[in-house]
Design a protein around this motif. Structure first.
Motif, PDB file in Angstrom:
ATOM      1  N   ARG A 140      40.448  33.720  34.985  1.00 13.50           N
ATOM      2  CA  ARG A 140      41.957  33.619  36.478  1.00 13.50           C
ATOM      3  C   ARG A 140      42.450  32.085  35.765  1.00 13.50           C
ATOM      4  O   ARG A 140      44.168  32.467  36.122  1.00 13.50           O
ATOM      5  CB  ARG A 140      41.250  33.448  37.591  1.00 13.50           C
ATOM      6  CG  ARG A 140      42.648  33.254  38.385  1.00 13.50           C
ATOM      7  CD  ARG A 140      41.171  33.010  39.906  1.00 13.50           C
ATOM      8  NE  ARG A 140      43.089  32.813  41.143  1.00 13.50           N
ATOM      9  CZ  ARG A 140      43.459  33.737  42.138  1.00 13.50           C
ATOM     10  NH1 ARG A 140      43.140  34.993  41.812  1.00 13.50           N
ATOM     11  NH2 ARG A 140      43.985  33.377  42.857  1.00 13.50           N
ATOM     12  N   VAL A 143      44.577  32.909  32.230  1.00 15.25           N
ATOM     13  CA  VAL A 143      45.889  33.689  32.673  1.00 15.25           C
ATOM     14  C   VAL A 143      46.918  32.815  33.619  1.00 15.25           C
ATOM     15  O   VAL A 143      48.364  33.101  33.056  1.00 15.25           O
ATOM     16  CB  VAL A 143      45.067  35.132  33.810  1.00 15.25           C
ATOM     17  CG1 VAL A 143      46.835  35.586  34.432  1.00 15.25           C
ATOM     18  CG2 VAL A 143      44.822  36.230  32.992  1.00 15.25           C
ATOM     19  N   GLU A 455      46.740  38.103  40.926  1.00 21.27           N
ATOM     20  CA  GLU A 455      45.170  38.818  41.500  1.00 21.27           C
ATOM     21  C   GLU A 455      45.213  40.451  40.387  1.00 21.27           C
ATOM     22  O   GLU A 455      44.099  40.971  40.028  1.00 21.27           O
ATOM     23  CB  GLU A 455      44.812  38.798  42.802  1.00 21.27           C
ATOM     24  CG  GLU A 455      44.047  38.204  43.380  1.00 21.27           C
ATOM     25  CD  GLU A 455      45.844  36.758  44.063  1.00 21.27           C
ATOM     26  OE1 GLU A 455      46.663  37.560  43.185  1.00 21.27           O
ATOM     27  OE2 GLU A 455      45.443  35.733  43.936  1.00 21.27           O
ATOM     28  N   VAL A 458      44.190  39.739  37.130  1.00 22.76           N
ATOM     29  CA  VAL A 458      43.692  39.768  36.850  1.00 22.76           C
ATOM     30  C   VAL A 458      42.323  40.514  37.366  1.00 22.76           C
ATOM     31  O   VAL A 458      41.615  40.477  35.854  1.00 22.76           O
ATOM     32  CB  VAL A 458      43.130  38.367  38.035  1.00 22.76           C
ATOM     33  CG1 VAL A 458      41.575  38.067  37.216  1.00 22.76           C
ATOM     34  CG2 VAL A 458      44.076  37.138  37.497  1.00 22.76           C
ATOM     35  N   THR A 462      40.088  41.086  34.062  1.00 20.03           N
ATOM     36  CA  THR A 462      38.210  41.400  33.582  1.00 20.03           C
ATOM     37  C   THR A 462      37.812  42.479  33.870  1.00 20.03           C
ATOM     38  O   THR A 462      37.016  42.432  33.520  1.00 20.03           O
ATOM     39  CB  THR A 462      38.237  39.879  35.073  1.00 20.03           C
ATOM     40  OG1 THR A 462      38.557  40.975  36.170  1.00 20.03           O
ATOM     41  CG2 THR A 462      38.906  38.982  35.006  1.00 20.03           C
ATOM     42  N   VAL A 470      38.428  38.683  42.622  1.00 15.97           N
ATOM     43  CA  VAL A 470      38.687  37.803  41.234  1.00 15.97           C
ATOM     44  C   VAL A 470      39.963  36.946  41.911  1.00 15.97           C
ATOM     45  O   VAL A 470      40.289  35.557  40.939  1.00 15.97           O
ATOM     46  CB  VAL A 470      40.569  38.893  40.721  1.00 15.97           C
ATOM     47  CG1 VAL A 470      39.153  39.436  40.049  1.00 15.97           C
ATOM     48  CG2 VAL A 470      41.188  39.383  40.938  1.00 15.97           C
TER      49      VAL A 470
END
Ligand code: 4AD
Ligand code: MG
Length: 482
Positions: A140, A143, A455, A458, A462, A470
């Motif tokens: 996170r 990113v 989010e 993310v 992920t 997240v």
């Protein structure tokens, strides 16, 4: 003596330090045979193995070394003879920084075994200590960094737009009110309604749903700006893709049209994916394996043919499919899925696409990210530029496999008269948006922008399938713990 982080020791620095005495600090993941400590310090997913000669230490001290306890270890860094790790620490001194009661640890997510994501969420304050959440939150961060780097490298300016605002940019009316009036005894107008003139700001204000309108003001002077901040939506959607508090990135560019806007979005999303592949290899490998494991638990038809890393590579290496809303409706109407009545919601021109429709387009029809453009004016926000046909607007939504809508954007209505008319049609008082309308009077130019749900991005990189996993502390209906 100097303290090193584990991420340094496992890289080149570690090679140079071989044979030297150093300090490492961290939390115990495991302590085996009264001899091997696996220590993690959060700098990376790996642990360092520390080897103890138990004859050198007091038994009472060794008994305090338990899972989750915090240690400072001094020792010589040597090549490891055992398999599994290149280096290890031959411990000469142990300092216990923080004890952890093993009976208590048993009840938490720090107990090293597989826990459900739901259980981990209940212990969001401790889940950082697990491999999964360590990896998710390091990514996170990466990113966020990649996003700032992308825009900075291209000459954009980071703009801080207000969190407290009087306007509802999206016009959806899903706002949290901000007030310091006494809820039991608010000042009233003669007609019994609450008199917000006596409220803190002298008017009704809310938490922002988007920084776009303010970003437009700045873009029409600074040229290219972006926001990256928290946004709040009081929509009562209890789904795996919605949060009441989420972070959004909103670039806004003067002189860009819809085509430029799509090109920028595509470059941007590809850049983030490349950055994560190149810079988060170790965490990504872990999440890739985790995802592969999860896939095997799913029924055959829901399984993803591609691994997490392959999905990220796919986005980087393939052009996004671009088509209009009208074309998308045609595709849906002509699909076997529609003919066999497999959609729950009906399809016709003018509907707001449901997530089942979006997913069909992305996952079944095109099997790649899709950019849908030119939506009917009445289902999109008032500020979007009216097309020549008089019924669609220069909107774009980017749809991602497994996620659905990840970006929403548009070319903006820069023509004063049309904007004024749109406001009236949408029941917005142009006088209340005088500052926004003003920019259309003083050197107005075509401009465009979009919003990326941080989010959701993310989630994509992920492989986590619930948005609550997240963000460190999710805010959703009936839930604002921590
Ligand atoms: O499509 P949205 O509502 O667009 C805007 O707010 C525009 N002002 C953006 C712009 O043009 N500057 O939201 C943008 C993105 C969505 O595509 C989605 O990824 C994310 O924000 N999003 C949410 N993410 C999590 N929880 C929610 N409740 C979200 N609502 C939107
Ligand atoms: Mg949207």
């Amino acid at each position: 003596m100097k303290r090193y982080k584990i991420v340094e020791l496992l890289g080149n620095t570690g090679r140079e330090l071989l044979g030297q005495e150093i300090i490492v600090k961290g939390w115990v993941r495991a302590f085996r045979s009264n001899r091997f400590i696996q220590l993690n310090d959060g700098s990376c997913i790996s642990v360092i193995q520390a080897v103890i000669d138990f004859e050198l230490f007091d038994e009472a001290l060794l008994r305090r070394i338990t899972t989750a306890s915090a240690l400072s270890l001094t020792g010589k860094l040597v090549e490891s003879i055992g398999s599994g790790q290149a280096l290890e620490l031959q411990v000469s001194a142990i300092e216990i920084l923080g004890d952890a009661n093993p009976d208590e640890v048993q009840k938490t997510v720090m107990q090293p075994k597989r826990h459900s994501l739901e259980f981990l969420r209940e212990q969001a304050h401790l889940r950082f200590r697990t491999n999964t959440f360590g990896a998710v939150f390091r990514i996170r961060h990466a990113v966020a960094y990649a996003i700032h780097k992308f825009f900075n490298d291209r000459g954009f300016f980071y703009l801080h737009t207000p969190i407290i605002t009087g306007s509802d940019a999206e016009g959806a009316g899903e706002m949290f009110r901000v007030t310091n009036l006494d809820p039991k005894n608010p000042p009233l107008n003669e007609d019994g309604s609450v008199n917000f003139k006596d409220d803190f700001f002298g008017k009704q204000v809310n938490l922002t749903v988007s920084g776009q309108l303010e970003a437009e003001l700045a873009a029409l002077a600074l040229g290219q700006v972006y926001t990256f901040g928290p946004t709040f939506r009081a929509e009562n959607s209890n789904t795996s893709r919605h949060l009441a508090e989420f972070w959004m990135i909103e670039p806004e560019v003067a002189f860009n049209d819809l085509k430029d806007n799509m090109d920028l979005t595509e470059d941007f999303l590809k850049y983030i994916c490349s950055y994560i592949l190149e810079n988060c290899a170790e965490d990504l490998k872990f999440l890739n394996d985790r995802d592969a494991q999860e896939q095997t638990q799913k029924p055959q038809h829901e399984r993803n043919e591609l691994s997490l890393i392959e999905r990220i590579e796919f986005v980087i290496n393939n052009p996004f499919k671009r088509l209009t809303y009208t074309e998308a409706i045609e595709v849906l109407l002509n699909s076997n899925h529609y003919k066999k009545k497999k959609f729950k919601y009906d399809v016709s021109w003018g509907i707001d696409l449901q997530s089942e429709h979006e997913r069909y387009l992305v996952e079944k029809e095109f099997k790649c990210p899709v950019i849908l453009t030119d939506y009917p004016a009445q289902i999109k926000a008032f500020y979007m530029r009216l097309n020549e046909d008089g019924k669609t607007v220069a909107a774009m939504d980017v749809l991602f496999p497994g996620i659905g809508e990840i970006v929403g954007g548009s070319q903006r209505e820069e023509r004063y008269d049309i904007l004024h008319k749109k406001c009236e049609e949408f029941g917005i008082h142009p006088e209340e948006l005088w500052w926004y309308m003003d920019t259309r009077k003083f050197g107005t130019v075509p401009h465009a922008g979009f919003g990326l749900g941080f989010e959701r991005m993310v989630m994509f990189v992920t492989g986590m399938s619930n948005i609550r996993d997240v963000i460190p502390f999710p805010r959703t209906p009936q839930n604002a713990e921590f």
